[in-house]
Design a protein around this motif. Structure first.
Motif, PDB file in Angstrom:
ATOM      1  N   GLY A  77       0.882  -1.121  -0.056  1.00  0.00           N
ATOM      2  CA  GLY A  77       0.168  -0.260  -0.026  1.00  0.00           C
ATOM      3  C   GLY A  77       0.707   1.302  -0.054  1.00  0.00           C
ATOM      4  N   ASP A  78       0.308   2.203   0.668  1.00  0.00           N
ATOM      5  CA  ASP A  78       0.976   3.727   0.799  1.00  0.00           C
ATOM      6  C   ASP A  78       2.331   3.686   1.284  1.00  0.00           C
ATOM      7  OD1 ASP A  78      -1.232   4.748  -0.205  1.00  0.00           O
ATOM      8  OD2 ASP A  78      -1.921   5.896   1.399  1.00  0.00           O
ATOM      9  N   SER A  79       2.478   2.599   2.196  1.00  0.00           N
ATOM     10  CA  SER A  79       3.761   2.569   2.828  1.00  0.00           C
ATOM     11  C   SER A  79       4.984   2.117   1.809  1.00  0.00           C
ATOM     12  CB  SER A  79       3.629   1.314   3.762  1.00  0.00           C
ATOM     13  OG  SER A  79       2.944   1.274   4.708  1.00  0.00           O
ATOM     14  N   GLY A  80       4.476   1.627   0.544  1.00  0.00           N
ATOM     15  CA  GLY A  80       5.547   1.199  -0.452  1.00  0.00           C
ATOM     16  C   GLY A  80       5.400   2.330  -1.696  1.00  0.00           C
ATOM     17  N   GLY A  81       4.726   3.259  -1.487  1.00  0.00           N
ATOM     18  CA  GLY A  81       4.501   4.128  -2.402  1.00  0.00           C
ATOM     19  C   GLY A  81       3.643   4.036  -3.669  1.00  0.00           C
TER      20      GLY A  81
END
Length: 436
Positions: free
Chosen positions: A306-310
């Motif tokens: 998700g957002d944690s991985g961009g």
């Protein structure tokens, strides 16, 4: 913290990517612990959002039966604005009015709470109001997490990080560096309550039909960013976001809130939101660095989703579908490793990267890999061109004593004087290379 100390997997975060991962693994019979720092899943997400049905349908095929969906989207509008007008296009299709519907508007607080209930029904254990302080390491292998509770060490074969754009745990562990201001956007949103009948009247819709408007141009005050407006059942979601680096160097020192207020007063937007009662306001970060900003997303005993991985496609404003897809692919990697009794090391979890590369997620991210750099280095796409395009439209639409051939020459002259032939050709080439 009265929980079993050993799990097959720990998921940190209960947003779309974390819920997708936890649900998929729990449904397969794995022992899953999910940890959420909020009071409940969705408690930090008051804003509206877009849900892409295909990504969720691959996880929960019958989600439409009871998911809290607002409106299915039948029309997409694209606007390029100057200070007092816009040039736009829209696509409206009756095909999008036939079930199963393709996209929906949702309210994240309600949706995340619903998704979490499905995770728990599948058998996962959810612990809320708990912050994961650190990853527990055995050499270079992640073996668990340390929480801010008494006896808060919990162990698992693998930890999936779905803790949001800042990804504090990954940074603490040295899995990726501090996120750069040029790779993250700061977006502000409001939910404006409005009678359902009025929404239908203003947007030419009926029943649960919905409309999305995406905007670019002078509303971002020269900064790299976009605006948006879409319909919920009895409210509108309106917002604008710009790169954090642009906010930091903005000479006018325009705050995000001021930017949104200015956007709401635009003569093309104000009539649509008139009478709306502001009930909720929020600001949040969105990773928009693109392909080159994606860190390594797997290692010994860990994966990032998700957002944690961009994983955000900023060009097409897609995020939730990438979040749920990455969460599902990470979960399937764990399930396969467990079934084949493979160790949860880097060599095994590399299958997650291969699955990503084979999916639309990385194919789309790679396709638009050069777009962030082009827009960062060419602010004229957010200032000069919106003005020129609107001026050209105004010139051609105005009926006066000037013939159309002369008007065409005037338009071409204004483009040439503002950007020059070399500049126009160069800008067109940059865009072509970035989307080829």
């Amino acid at each position: 913290m009265n929980v079993n100390k050993t799990f097959d997997a720990i998921v940190v975060g209960a947003g779309p990517s974390g819920n997708a991962a936890a649900y998929t693994m729990a449904k397969a019979g794995l022992k899953v612990l999910q940890i959420e720092r909020g009071e409940y899943p969705g408690s930090k997400n008051v804003q509206g959002a877009i849900l892409y049905a295909d990504a969720l349908e691959r996880i929960i095929p019958d989600f439409r039966d009871d998911a809290p969906l607002e409106r299915h989207i039948i029309e997409q509008r694209m606007w390029v604005l100057d200070d007092d007008s816009f040039v736009g296009s829209h696509f409206r299709s009756e095909n999008y009015n036939k079930p199963p519907y393709n996209r929906y508007t949702i309210i994240r607080a309600q949706f995340d709470k619903w998704f979490s209930s499905k995770v728990r029904e599948a058998g996962a254990l959810l612990i809320c109001e708990t912050t994961v302080q650190n990853l527990i390491m055995d050499g270079d292998q992640v073996v668990g997490v340390r929480c801010d509770r008494e006896a808060g060490d919990v162990f698992a074969d693998v930890v999936i990080l779905a803790d949001g754009v800042n990804s504090t745990l990954a940074r603490k562990a040295g899995f990726h560096p501090e996120i750069k201001a040029g790779n993250v956007a700061l977006a502000v949103k409001e939910i404006l309550f409005m009678p359902e009948e009025l929404i239908q009247q203003r947007f030419n819709i009926k029943g649960d039909e919905g409309v999305v408007i995406e905007m670019v141009g002078k509303i971002t005050d020269g900064m790299m960013g976009t605006g948006f407006l879409y319909t919920n059942k009895d409210s509108l979601t309106i917002g604008v976001g710009c790169m954090l680096s642009d906010f930091k160097k903005n000479e006018q020192k325009t705050s995000p809130y001021q930017l949104l207020e200015h956007m709401k007063r635009h003569p093309s937007i104000a009539p649509m939101i008139q009478g709306g009662e502001m009930k909720e306001y929020c600001a949040h970060l969105i990773p928009e660095g693109g392909f080159f900003a994606i860190p390594k997303v797997y290692g010994n005993g860990w994966m990032i989703v998700g957002d944690s991985g961009g994983f955000v496609n900023a060009v097409h404003r897609e995020g939730s579908n990438l979040a749920m897809t990455t969460g599902r692919l990470a979960a399937e990697t764990v399930i396969n490793a467990k079934a084949t009794k493979k160790p949860f090391n880097q060599a095994t979890l590399k299958a997650y990267q291969r699955a990503l590369d084979d999916s639309f997620v990385m194919k789309d991210m790679k396709k638009y890999r050069d777009m962030p750099k082009v827009f960062h280095e060419n602010p004229q796409f957010f200032t000069t061109y919106p003005e020129l395009i609107n001026q050209a439209a105004r010139t051609m639409v105005t009926v006066d004593n000037v013939d159309k051939k002369t008007k065409e020459r005037q338009i071409f002259s204004s483009f040439r004087q503002t950007r020059s032939i070399t500049g126009l050709v160069g800008d067109a080439y940059k865009l072509w290379r970035a989307i080829r």
